[in-house]
Design an enzyme around this catalytic site. Structure first.
Site, PDB file in Angstrom:
ATOM      1  N   GLU A 110      12.870   8.851  15.992  1.00  0.00           N
ATOM      2  CA  GLU A 110      12.185   8.050  14.962  1.00  0.00           C
ATOM      3  C   GLU A 110      13.045   7.719  13.741  1.00  0.00           C
ATOM      4  O   GLU A 110      12.616   7.879  12.611  1.00  0.00           O
ATOM      5  CB  GLU A 110      10.905   8.776  14.508  1.00  0.00           C
ATOM      6  CG  GLU A 110       9.966   9.113  15.648  1.00  0.00           C
ATOM      7  CD  GLU A 110       8.659   9.756  15.183  1.00  0.00           C
ATOM      8  OE1 GLU A 110       8.545  10.112  14.005  1.00  0.00           O
ATOM      9  OE2 GLU A 110       7.747   9.889  16.023  1.00  0.00           O
TER      10      GLU A 110
ATOM     11  N   GLU B 292       6.185   9.940  25.692  1.00  0.00           N
ATOM     12  CA  GLU B 292       5.041  10.623  25.071  1.00  0.00           C
ATOM     13  C   GLU B 292       3.736   9.862  25.325  1.00  0.00           C
ATOM     14  O   GLU B 292       2.900   9.702  24.435  1.00  0.00           O
ATOM     15  CB  GLU B 292       5.269  10.776  23.554  1.00  0.00           C
ATOM     16  CG  GLU B 292       6.568  11.473  23.206  1.00  0.00           C
ATOM     17  CD  GLU B 292       6.793  11.667  21.713  1.00  0.00           C
ATOM     18  OE1 GLU B 292       5.843  11.535  20.919  1.00  0.00           O
ATOM     19  OE2 GLU B 292       7.944  11.954  21.333  1.00  0.00           O
TER      20      GLU B 292
HETATM   21  C1  XIL Z   1       3.581  16.128  17.580  1.00  0.00           C
HETATM   22  C2  XIL Z   1       3.039  17.318  18.338  1.00  0.00           C
HETATM   23  O1  XIL Z   1       2.152  16.870  19.342  1.00  0.00           O
HETATM   24  C3  XIL Z   1       2.366  18.248  17.418  1.00  0.00           C
HETATM   25  O2  XIL Z   1       1.958  19.396  18.112  1.00  0.00           O
HETATM   26  C4  XIL Z   1       3.293  18.594  16.253  1.00  0.00           C
HETATM   27  O3  XIL Z   1       2.586  19.325  15.301  1.00  0.00           O
HETATM   28  C5  XIL Z   1       3.823  17.358  15.593  1.00  0.00           C
HETATM   29  O4  XIL Z   1       4.408  16.531  16.522  1.00  0.00           O
HETATM   30  N1  XIL Z   1       6.057  11.723  17.887  1.00  0.00           N
HETATM   31  C6  XIL Z   1       6.866  12.743  18.318  1.00  0.00           C
HETATM   32  C7  XIL Z   1       6.274  14.052  18.624  1.00  0.00           C
HETATM   33  O5  XIL Z   1       8.059  12.533  18.554  1.00  0.00           O
HETATM   34  O6  XIL Z   1       7.140  15.112  18.297  1.00  0.00           O
HETATM   35  C8  XIL Z   1       4.966  14.249  17.949  1.00  0.00           C
HETATM   36  O7  XIL Z   1       4.393  15.444  18.461  1.00  0.00           O
HETATM   37  C9  XIL Z   1       4.045  13.077  18.161  1.00  0.00           C
HETATM   38  C10 XIL Z   1       4.657  11.844  17.607  1.00  0.00           C
END
Ligand code: XIL
Length: 367
Positions: free
Chosen positions: A162, A274
């Protein structure tokens, strides 16, 4: 998607308890629709993976369902800097080692997420990166040690997560950008390659799969970033498209195809890292909601999997029993119902989204 520090921590620590179904009943639910996603993906040269946290391992039915469906495991948050490197001289690999042991014992590969991110940074970093030299030392030490820990065993690592801003300027203002300028990205990738030369190195980004103006702008920025890295001979193997879909945003298959073709044209692989579906703009009733979630998933995967450079699909969780979407204000539903954005329902039964994924894998060209 924007989320604040409190909600991401809550999401990391939350774990909804749900009644466990008897194993045999689950197995028959699972079998009802035929082979699991991992088998369907494998037939096409794809890998299907899921993110889990160590707390999920204590929920044996959920963990077993994840292992039945997926052949790749990603730590949901426990490889982030704050957990893995909480003090300057102390690394803590206990959580990811437990996840990796689970993966190994279930014939799953293991993927790392993430080495450099502006969230879940350790408190101590800010005070330790005041000069350029110290910042580079801290960054290289972290990447070298963490990648070194899994050397030769990992499927891939998200090296930078990101880095592109939602507005202007192009790169997100982070402590790393302040300390090192845009070079911090190249430095991290070079250190990762030096620590494990066979590891697949990924740049991971969100908000680039829809057809709204913000996604359009971000896709263009991602292409510029990747082109620059290629020109500078920075070692990178894949783009991670997070794929947190939103039922409220426009989707345009052609735009996505063109984007993925450009990334593939640079010689890069694409990982959908994701996948889940934000359903807050859909009606509360479960049947139409599940159908709309499945339809969007199908349209998205059909377009994405047509591109042979797409090699893995990871869902951010496996069952609605545990999803970060319920813990983050921006994706929680206004009607108080739980988000239903993952392939298995709270009872671990396959949902229409599961069937959409199965059909998309079945229909994908082989790679
Ligand atoms: C989120 C996780 O699901 C949570 O458990 C944590 O507290 C924060 O991060 N983008 C990402 C992930 O790259 O790392 C994120 O995951 C969701 C958004």
């Amino acid at each position: 998607m924007r989320y604040d520090r409190r909600s991401i921590l809550a999401a990391g620590l939350a774990c909804a308890a749900a009644p466990a179904l008897a194993r045999s009943r689950q197995q028959s639910l699972a079998d009802a629709d035929g082979p699991p996603l991992r088998a369907r993906a494998a037939r096409k040269g794809l890998l299907y993976g899921v993110a889990l946290q160590t707390r999920n391992l204590a929920d044996t039915p959920l963990a077993e369902a994840a292992a039945r469906e997926a052949s790749l495991l990603v730590p949901e948050y426990e490889a982030q800097w704050r957990i893995i490197h909480p003090e300057p001289q102390r690394y803590d690999f206990r959580a990811i080692d437990r996840l990796e042991a689970f993966a190994r014992s279930h014939d799953m590969q293991f993927r790392g997420h993430s080495l450099v991110w502006h969230l879940l940074m350790a408190q101590w970093i800010q005070g330790a990166i005041e000069t350029r030299a110290s910042a580079e030392r801290v960054l290289v030490d972290h990447v070298t040690t963490v990648v070194g820990h899994g050397r030769g065993r990992m499927h891939s690592w998200d090296v930078v997560n990101e880095a592109i801003a939602d507005g202007n300027p192009e790169l997100r203002r982070t402590p790393w950008l302040a300390a090192l300028g845009p070079d911090y990205i190249d430095i991290a990738f070079r250190a990762a390659r030096a620590a494990d030369e066979r590891l697949l190195l990924t740049y991971n980004e969100y908000g680039i799969q829809h057809a709204d103006a913000s996604s359009d702008r971000k896709r263009a920025a991602v292409l510029r970033l990747l082109e620059g890295m290629r020109r500078r001979n920075v070692p990178i193997d894949a783009l991670g498209v997070q794929s947190h879909l939103s039922a409220g945003l426009p989707f345009d298959a052609e735009k996505l195809r063109r984007f993925l073709a450009e990334v593939a044209g640079m010689g890069l692989q694409v990982f959908l890292t994701e996948l889940d579906v934000r359903d807050r703009d859909l009606p509360g009733d479960e049947d139409p909601r599940d159908q709309a979630v499945a339809d969007l998933t199908r349209r998205y995967l059909d377009a994405a999997l047509d591109e042979r450079a797409v090699k893995i699909v990871v869902t951010w969780g496996v069952s609605d029993r545990h999803s970060w979407l319920n813990d983050v204000a921006q994706s929680r539903r206004a009607d108080g119902r739980r988000v239903r954005g993952l392939p298995l329902d709270e009872g671990l039964a396959r949902k229409p989204m599961w069937r959409a994924m199965a059909a998309a894998f079945d229909g994908a060209p082989a790679r």
